[in-house]
Design a protein around this motif. Sequence first.
Motif, mmCIF file in Angstrom:
data_model
loop_
_atom_site.group_PDB
_atom_site.id
_atom_site.type_symbol
_atom_site.label_atom_id
_atom_site.label_comp_id
_atom_site.label_asym_id
_atom_site.label_seq_id
_atom_site.Cartn_x
_atom_site.Cartn_y
_atom_site.Cartn_z
ATOM 1 N N PHE A 44 0.792 -1.166 -0.238
ATOM 2 C CA PHE A 44 0.045 0.078 -0.100
ATOM 3 C C PHE A 44 0.906 1.314 0.148
ATOM 4 O O PHE A 44 0.531 2.104 -0.548
ATOM 5 C CB PHE A 44 -0.806 -0.002 1.258
ATOM 6 C CG PHE A 44 -1.760 1.208 1.380
ATOM 7 C CD1 PHE A 44 -2.370 1.850 0.183
ATOM 8 C CD2 PHE A 44 -2.197 1.743 2.554
ATOM 9 C CE1 PHE A 44 -3.361 3.066 0.576
ATOM 10 C CE2 PHE A 44 -2.684 2.671 2.964
ATOM 11 C CZ PHE A 44 -3.284 3.373 1.611
ATOM 12 N N CYS A 45 1.926 1.172 0.862
ATOM 13 C CA CYS A 45 2.891 2.624 1.069
ATOM 14 C C CYS A 45 3.550 2.612 -0.482
ATOM 15 O O CYS A 45 3.696 3.773 -0.871
ATOM 16 C CB CYS A 45 3.812 2.129 1.945
ATOM 17 S SG CYS A 45 3.153 2.375 3.646
ATOM 18 N N LYS A 46 3.837 1.718 -1.257
ATOM 19 C CA LYS A 46 4.447 1.768 -2.425
ATOM 20 C C LYS A 46 3.644 2.420 -3.341
ATOM 21 O O LYS A 46 4.202 3.158 -4.126
ATOM 22 C CB LYS A 46 5.112 0.416 -2.737
ATOM 23 C CG LYS A 46 6.313 0.009 -2.084
ATOM 24 C CD LYS A 46 6.807 -1.524 -2.613
ATOM 25 C CE LYS A 46 7.978 -1.714 -1.919
ATOM 26 N NZ LYS A 46 8.447 -3.053 -2.362
ATOM 27 N N GLN A 47 2.307 1.735 -3.350
ATOM 28 C CA GLN A 47 1.456 2.588 -4.148
ATOM 29 C C GLN A 47 1.268 4.082 -3.967
ATOM 30 O O GLN A 47 1.231 4.967 -4.757
ATOM 31 C CB GLN A 47 0.046 1.767 -4.213
ATOM 32 C CG GLN A 47 -1.098 2.230 -5.121
ATOM 33 C CD GLN A 47 -0.667 2.189 -6.499
ATOM 34 O OE1 GLN A 47 0.132 1.319 -6.911
ATOM 35 N NE2 GLN A 47 -1.171 3.171 -7.334
ATOM 36 N N GLN A 48 1.155 4.312 -2.728
ATOM 37 C CA GLN A 48 0.904 5.789 -2.427
ATOM 38 C C GLN A 48 1.953 6.650 -2.760
ATOM 39 O O GLN A 48 1.929 7.694 -3.224
ATOM 40 C CB GLN A 48 0.858 5.705 -0.700
ATOM 41 C CG GLN A 48 -0.527 5.199 -0.063
ATOM 42 C CD GLN A 48 -1.819 6.129 -0.374
ATOM 43 O OE1 GLN A 48 -1.797 6.923 0.220
ATOM 44 N NE2 GLN A 48 -2.572 5.712 -1.304
ATOM 45 N N LEU A 49 3.418 6.069 -2.669
ATOM 46 C CA LEU A 49 4.474 6.866 -3.155
ATOM 47 C C LEU A 49 4.528 6.911 -4.393
ATOM 48 O O LEU A 49 4.725 8.075 -5.026
ATOM 49 C CB LEU A 49 5.759 5.779 -2.547
ATOM 50 C CG LEU A 49 7.105 6.626 -2.765
ATOM 51 C CD1 LEU A 49 7.276 7.775 -2.201
ATOM 52 C CD2 LEU A 49 8.060 5.634 -2.235
ATOM 53 N N ALA A 50 4.046 5.923 -5.246
ATOM 54 C CA ALA A 50 3.880 6.153 -6.740
ATOM 55 C C ALA A 50 3.057 7.365 -7.172
ATOM 56 O O ALA A 50 3.161 7.922 -8.053
ATOM 57 C CB ALA A 50 3.754 4.807 -7.621
#
Length: 685
Positions: free
Chosen positions: A436-442
Motif C-alpha cells: 500500500f505504501c509503495k502505491q501511495q508513493l507512486a
Amino acid sequence: MNHLQLVLKRSPLRQAALDTLIAEQHDPHSGKFHQWLTPQQFGEAFGVLDADIAAASAWLTSQGFTVNGVYPNKMQIDFSGTAGQIGHAFHTREKYYTVAQAGHFANETDISVPAALQDVVVGVHGLNDFRPVALHLTPRTVKFDAKTQAFHPIEAGKGATSQAINSPFTNNVRALVPYDMAKIYGVDTLHAKGITGKNVTIAVLEEASMQPSDWTSFVNLFGLRRYGGSFHQIQPQAAGFTNCSNPAVGNPAQDDGETLMDAEWATAMAPSAHVVVASCGNFDFDGLGGIVAAATNLINGTQRPDVISASYGLGEDIVDKASKSEFDLLWAQADAEGISVFVSSGDSGSSPDFNGSVIERLGVSANALATSPNDTAVGGTDIADELDHTTAKYFAARFNAQYGSALSYVPEIPWNWSCGNEVAAKSMGFSSAVAFCKQQLAEGVYPTSEAGSGGPSSVDIKPAWQRLVYHAAKDQSRDLPDVALYAGSFNNATAAIVCDAKNPCTSGFLAPVDTDGGTSLSSPLFAGIQALMDQALADKHLPKDQGNAAPTLYALAAEEYGGAAGNAPASLAACNANNGTHGTSGCAFHNITRGSNSTQCVEAAGETTPDCYFYGTMPDFITLGSNDQLQYVTVRIGLTSTSSTQYTAATQAYAARPGWSFATGLGSVNAGNLLTAWEKFVNAP
C-alpha cells in the motif's frame, strides 16, 4: 530568565521509602491502602532535607539569582536571573539554535554545580525552550446536510487527504458526539444510574485559555446541561508563588483548540463533574513553562483536583535530564496525594516527535511526560466499521435527538492514518502495508506519521504492576501506552465535534462546525471515565480518590487476559475487540488485536535513521540549506520497524496482539463493567 527550577534529588533511602509507600497505597490488603498525603506531608517525608535546601538556596543567592521560593514538596526551588548569571554559575552558555527550521534557545553544554550540592541537585529545568506540544490534529470544518444526514468537509485539516477508500464516508465526514462515545464505551449505562462524575474535579492542564461560551455551547447542544456540571478557568498559584501567567484569549473570535477539546470531552464522559482549565502562559525565557507551571502549582496547592489530564507530549530523546526528572517527581507526588493523572501517549506512532520534518529521523521514542510509573498513559484507537464495511451494523442511518447514531460498542483498531495501517491496506485490496505504501508513493501522496503513539522508555524502569498481564513486554522499561480510547480515523473520515469560537455549535447544525482528534481526545475521555469511577466509589462510602489508575487497571486486566506466565484464559479471546458488542458485553476491557501504530519515517541528507525499514525514495522533502535557501533533497522513506531489512508482524513498531501491546496497551474499556471490577478490587478481603 524567570522562574527556572532547581530540580532536587532525594536520597536513595527516601526514594525507596516513597516507592514502598505508593505500592502500599495501591494494595487493598495494606493498612496504608488509599491513605493519601498532603503536599506538606509529602515534602516532610520524601523531600530534600531542610539543611540541603538552605545550602542550595544560599548558593543561588551568592551567584546573584533571586530565589522566589521552595515548593511544599521540597523538591523544587523556583529562582530567576539572567543568561549571563546562568553561564557564570553553571559553567555553560545560553545560545540560539535552528532545529527543524525553527528557532530555539538552549544551554551549550551540560551544567555543573559545586561538589557540595551534587548529591542533591539533578539540574535546572527551563534552560531551553523545548517544551511539550499539544497532541491534537488541525481542526476540520464541516457542514451538516439535514437531507442526507451527513457532514461535508469544507476545510481539509492536517495530514494526507487523498487516501480515498470505498466507504460511506469517502466524500463525507462522520462527526462523533457525546452520545456516541458514551454508547461505544458503556458510559451510558452509568449515566442512567446517576453516575455522572458528581462532586469530582477534573483539571485539564493547558498553556492557553478558551472562551467559556464554547463549553456552554457544547453542554447545551448535546443535552449535558441537565447534569449540573461546572466549568472554570484558573491560573493556579501555590502559596507564595506568582509564576503562572494568564494566557488570556485576546480575540473573542479565537481560542485554543487543545484547551476546548480537553474541557468539552472530559465533560462529555462526566457531565456532572467540575471541569477546571488550569492554564499558564508559555512565554519566552519563562523557565517553568505553561503546563509544567500549572501541574506544579496544582499538585502543591490547597485546592487539588481528583483527576488530571495532560494532552501534551515531548519525546524522551529530546528532553533534558532535569525536565524529565521534574515530570516524574510531579506525577509521583500526585500519585501519593491520591490524584489520578492521565497523559496522552502521542500522535505519531512509535515516536511522539515524528510530526516535524527532521525530527522524524530520530527513531523510536516515548512521550517523556507519560513514562513515569505514576501516571496512566492513554493511546489512540480508531473504530473499524468503515474499513470493515460494517457501518450499518453499528450506526443508525439517522441521528437521534442528541445528534448521535452509535448503536453499541464498535470493534477497534489502533489509530493510524499512515499507509502503515495494514487494516486499511487490506480493506483496499493490498496484500500488505508495504505494498500500500509503495502505491501511495507512486501516486505522490505525501507521507504522514499520524497515529497513536507507544514505545519503551529509555529512562524509567518497568513498574511491578506492568509485568502482571499476558504479553507484557519482556523488557526492563516503563512501556506505553497503558490503555487507549478513540483518537481519530484513517483518512480523517471520522472525528469528534468541538464547539469553538470560530465555528460555534448551533442547534440543528445550521452553521459550520469543527471536528478534531488525536490522543489529546483520548486522555480527557479517560479522565472523565475515571471521574465516574471516583463518584461511584464515594457513593458507597469508599475513598473517592484513587491515585494512579494504572496499577488497578493492570490488576483487573490480568483477570480477563491472564497473567504474564502460563496459558491465556478463554476470556482473553472472549474480550477480543473484533467480537463487537455481543462478544465483549461482559468484559471490562476490549483487547485490540488487529493493526499497528507503525508509521512512515524518513532519512535525508545522509543522516542515518534508526528503527526504519526503507521501501523507496521521495524527491520532494524540503530542508534548509547552508546558504539559508530552501532546497529539495532526495529522502529515503520507510515504515518504523525494529529491523532495517524486514518488515513483519514481529518487527514492525508496533503491532497489536492478544494481551498487552505497544500499539494500544490493554486496549479500551467498557466503563460499566470496569466499575463492577473496580469496586470488587477495592473491597478485596
